[in-house]
Design an enzyme around this catalytic site. Structure first.
Site, PDB file in Angstrom:
ATOM      1  CG  HIS A  34      22.233   0.530   0.156  1.00 32.97           C
ATOM      2  ND1 HIS A  34      22.601   0.641  -1.164  1.00 32.97           N
ATOM      3  CD2 HIS A  34      23.274   1.007   0.879  1.00 32.97           C
ATOM      4  CE1 HIS A  34      23.827   1.132  -1.238  1.00 32.97           C
ATOM      5  NE2 HIS A  34      24.257   1.379  -0.013  1.00 32.97           N
ATOM      6  CB  SER A  54      -9.713  -0.947   1.919  1.00 35.28           C
ATOM      7  OG  SER A  54     -10.374  -1.921   1.141  1.00 35.28           O
ATOM      8  CE  LYS A  79      -4.872  -2.000   3.215  1.00 36.17           C
ATOM      9  NZ  LYS A  79      -4.110  -2.216   2.006  1.00 36.17           N
ATOM     10  CD  GLU A 122      -1.122   5.163  -0.666  1.00 34.78           C
ATOM     11  OE1 GLU A 122      -1.170   4.310  -1.561  1.00 34.78           O
ATOM     12  OE2 GLU A 122      -1.964   5.219   0.250  1.00 34.78           O
TER      13      GLU A 122
END
Ligand code: ARG
Length: 445
Positions: free
Chosen positions: A140, A261, A267, A274
């Site tokens: 979970h 970024s 970043k 992804e």
């Protein structure tokens, strides 16, 4: 007026050219052997086909035709004259296209299986390296029980082992020779299908000509296998995204696998992971497209089936490159052992150990579970989520059960807890060693 491109498959079926040529060479050899074609004509055709292949190898582009089968036949006739028109005896594009795709997929399943094995090898190598790296095991997405990082990596390796089996199995369904089914009814000419099968490395011949030209099950299976492998990759990718987040900091992706970024200078985004997740959607979509194409389709060949290739090729391409990328990502991640170990301090990872301890002393497990559950609630109330069972003294433990001794306190060590799970498939030291050996054996196959 219909644009020619609309009915054509040339834009996407050119990758079948080498298989089409191989198939035609085998077909023509068979025709000669069965005395349907004169030896001299067969020789001429074979030479013509070989010269086309040679030019293709050198980057020459075959002129446009409705599909790759026509393109090669037209070119053959251009090169050797009228004799070229004899090649299509006792054959149809219906069995020809199935032949091409089956040969193509037999090759692709080898490539994909090689890429899966490569990824498994990366996971295995990193597992060997991290046999003793402690981390919180999750259910979970909450802290469950302490495990070793090797255990988590090997979980993926076994997942991919099933994928490898599935691709091997799907390749068996590609291993029957469709050639000679002709349009749908077979032929009155005295062909020898077993001979073409032998020349092309097929294990057997298909049994029913109508089924042969209508069957796309082997493509559905391949599409499904690609989709499931991509889904597996997407799960691995998701773990990587979570682990590399500021909140976790368990791993760092190599610079080459991240990008910055355009406005936030700090970043380092896990773009490759992804994209593994993102491209999975395509593979699932491709499977659905293929299944939808077949639904309600009457026998036998229908032109709808031409649309089977776009999605199949896309799935094959995306799966192959994604597997290779995932292996590279795993090879190069930096693992933050300290952060993983630190994370094991919170979340009451060893609460189950205490429940097991009581169960071992004869307390029914359900009862032991509720005793420890109350203990966790009390500690959380007093010290917040950062509290730990290790902070309790033996006297305090005894207020929950008189059965607790010093030995129970020792069970609260995460390392000891993980090391002790030696049931087959467990995260314990011996169990991991067995898994590693079993995986090495599987990879030799
Ligand atoms: N280009 C066609 C395909 O991809 C080849 C088979 C054509 N057969 C036919 N009867 N029109 O399916």
């Amino acid at each position: 007026m219909i644009p020619q491109e609309y009915i054509a498959s040339f834009a996407f079926d050119q990758r079948l050219a080498p298989y089409d040529i191989l198939g035609s060479i085998a077909h023509v050899k068979m025709l000669a052997r069965c005395r349907i074609l004169r030896r001299l004509d067969a020789k001429k055709i074979i030479h013509g086909l070989q010269s086309i292949q040679k030019d293709l190898d050198q980057g020459w582009k075959i002129p446009w035709a409705e599909d790759i089968h026509f393109a090669i036949e037209n070119e053959l006739v251009k090169r050797i004259g009228e004799t070229g028109k004899k090649m299509h005896t006792a054959r149809s594009r219906n069995d020809q296209v199935v032949l091409d795709v089956k040969l193509y997929l037999k090759d692709q399943s080898r490539l994909i299986n090689g890429a899966i094995a490569g990824l498994q090898k990366s996971l295995l190598d990193r597992a060997v390296e991290h046999k003793n790296t402690l981390m919180p095991g999750m259910t979970h997405l909450q802290h469950g029980q302490p495990i070793f990082f090797a255990h988590h990596l090997l979980a993926y390796a076994w997942m991919f082992e099933r994928d490898r089996e599935r691709f091997k199995d799907a390749a068996r369904r590609c291993d029957s020779n469709p050639l000679g089914a002709c349009a749908l009814a077979g032929t009155a000419l005295p062909i020898d299908r077993a001979y073409t099968a032998k020349l092309l490395g097929f294990d057997r011949v298909t049994e029913n000509a109508m089924d042969t030209v209508s069957d796309r099950d082997f493509m559905c299976e391949f599409n499904f296998n690609c989709a499931l492998s991509m889904i597996h990759l997407s799960r691995l990718a998701e773990d990587l995204v979570i682990w590399s987040s500021q909140e976790f900091q368990f791993v760092r992706l190599a610079e080459e696998h991240t990008s910055g970024s355009s406005i936030m200078p700090q970043k380092r985004n896990p773009d490759t992971a992804e994209l593994l997740r993102g491209k999975t959607g395509r593979a699932i979509g491709n499977l659905v497209q293929m299944l939808t194409l077949l639904k309600n389709l009457p026998l036998s060949y229908n032109r709808d089936l031409q649309e089977d290739k776009v999605s199949l090729f896309d799935s094959v391409d995306v799966t192959l490159i994604s597997l290779q990328l995932a292996a590279d990502i795993i090879n190069k991640i930096a693992v933050n052992k300290a952060k993983m170990a630190e994370s094991c301090q919170s979340g009451f990872l060893t609460a189950t150990e205490l429940a097991d301890y009581l169960a071992g002393k004869g307390v029914p497990f359900r009862k032991a579970h509720s005793i420890i559950s109350k203990m966790v609630d009390d500690v959380t109330r007093n010290s917040g989520t950062g509290g730990s069972l290790g902070s309790l003294s033996l006297t305090e433990l005894k207020t929950y059960s008189p059965l607790f001794t010093e030995e129970a306190k020792a069970r609260l060590s995460s390392v000891q807890a993980a090391l002790s799970k030696n049931s087959p498939g467990g995260t314990g030291k011996n169990a991991i060693a067995r898994q590693i050996q079993a995986l090495k054996n599987a990879l030799k196959k």
